[in-house]
Enzyme design. Structure first.
Site, PDB file in Angstrom:
ATOM      1  N   TYR A 104       0.874  -1.172   0.000  1.00 33.45           N
ATOM      2  CA  TYR A 104       0.000   0.000   0.000  1.00 33.45           C
ATOM      3  C   TYR A 104       0.914   1.226   0.000  1.00 33.45           C
ATOM      4  CZ  TYR A 104      -3.202   3.596   1.645  1.00 33.45           C
ATOM      5  OH  TYR A 104      -3.918   4.770   1.780  1.00 33.45           O
ATOM      6  N   ASP A 145      -1.795  -1.074  -4.267  1.00 34.05           N
ATOM      7  CA  ASP A 145      -2.218   0.295  -4.560  1.00 34.05           C
ATOM      8  C   ASP A 145      -0.954   1.147  -4.574  1.00 34.05           C
ATOM      9  OD1 ASP A 145      -3.097   2.873  -4.614  1.00 34.05           O
ATOM     10  OD2 ASP A 145      -4.318   2.755  -2.802  1.00 34.05           O
ATOM     11  N   HIS A 244     -11.755   1.609  -4.687  1.00 33.94           N
ATOM     12  CA  HIS A 244     -10.877   0.946  -5.656  1.00 33.94           C
ATOM     13  C   HIS A 244     -11.539  -0.312  -6.219  1.00 33.94           C
ATOM     14  CE1 HIS A 244      -6.982   2.988  -4.511  1.00 33.94           C
ATOM     15  NE2 HIS A 244      -7.736   3.302  -3.471  1.00 33.94           N
TER      16      HIS A 244
END
Length: 253
Positions: A104, A145, A244
């Site tokens: 992340y 991400d 997302h």
DNA sequence: ATGGTTGTTCCACAA
């Protein structure tokens, strides 16, 4: 073999979506970001009921990452070795012979801010570690991400902020690619304006006002075996969605 | 030009 990544923005809230998605797509490995729960509150039992194990590095309120898998995950690494960080953003494990690194990446808030400088430092540390990790594992997938839209095609034409598309962020992305990783999504012809994230505000999803910031990068061995890479917009259309969409790759392994 | 949303939490902060 199928590998996927999904920023769920709270695993607690999104658990029903995750369980449904696992049942539909049956990935062998699924990297999750922003699980926003402590290890004690991780919903391991509910996942086990649908045939998935999990390794995770949880944190209250912010961040938190996990890898779900059907086979056992081995050689688990939490965080970037040698990079002290309170924020739980990285977990790596080997699943069915594939090294899965789930990240992340920091958001960065605004170009030039303190959080932006942290983002760049974090990217530098990740890249240095990945160099060794790739050397040790010829079959490696870096999923997550990234909070970076790699090039012009990956941002809506009206995107006006610098963050996620700035030169330093894109340069850092290319340095990761230069380690010998391939953007699985761009191995194939894709629809124009394919995005993986849309702000909750201002009807961004309806207008497809988004960015492609969730990625699967593959070492050459895996890229050669890759037969498809898709962004699944279906969960973004559900009630109470994550902001997302999941990204899924098929590998002929 | 502002405000628009979501999640966790003590109501502000991060995204």
């Amino acid at each position: 073999m199928k590998i996927a990544t999904w920023n769920v923005n709270s695993l607690k809230v999104r658990l029903p979506h995750v369980l449904d998605w696992l049942a539909t797509h049956q990935p062998d490995a699924l990297g999750l970001q922003e699980i926003k729960c402590e290890d004690a509150g991780f919903p391991a039992e509910a996942l086990a009921e649908v045939g998935y194990r999990a390794v995770f590095d949880g944190q209250k309120t912010y961040n938190g990452v996990a890898i779900l898998s059907r086979s056992e995950a081995t050689d688990v690494v939490r965080g970037i070795p040698g990079f002290a960080d309170e924020q739980k953003r990285v977990i790596a494990a080997t699943i069915d012979g594939v090294r899965v690194v789930c990240g992340y990446f920091p958001n960065g808030q605004a170009v030039g801010s303190e959080k932006f400088e942290y983002k760049l430092r974090w990217l530098e540390a990740l890249t240095a570690w990945l160099k060794d990790e790739i050397a040790a594992h010829p079959k490696l997938a870096l999923v997550g991400d990234y909070n970076i839209a790699p090039d012009e095609r990956d941002a809506h034409p009206d995107w006006s902020d610098e963050i996620h598309v700035s030169e330093p962020e894109r340069a850092a992305f290319y340095r990761i690619e230069a380690l010998g990783l391939n953007d699985a999504f761009r191995l194939f012809v894709q629809p124009e304006q394919s995005f993986s994230w849309w702000d909750y505000r201002m009807g961004a999803f309806r207008r497809n006002y988004g960015l492609r910031i969730d990625h699967v990068l593959l070492t050459p061995t895996l890229a050669e075996a890759c037969t498809a890479c898709t962004i699944d917009k279906a969960p973004r259309k559900l009630e109470r969605p994550s902001d997302h969409a999941p990204v899924l790759v098929d590998l002929a392994l």
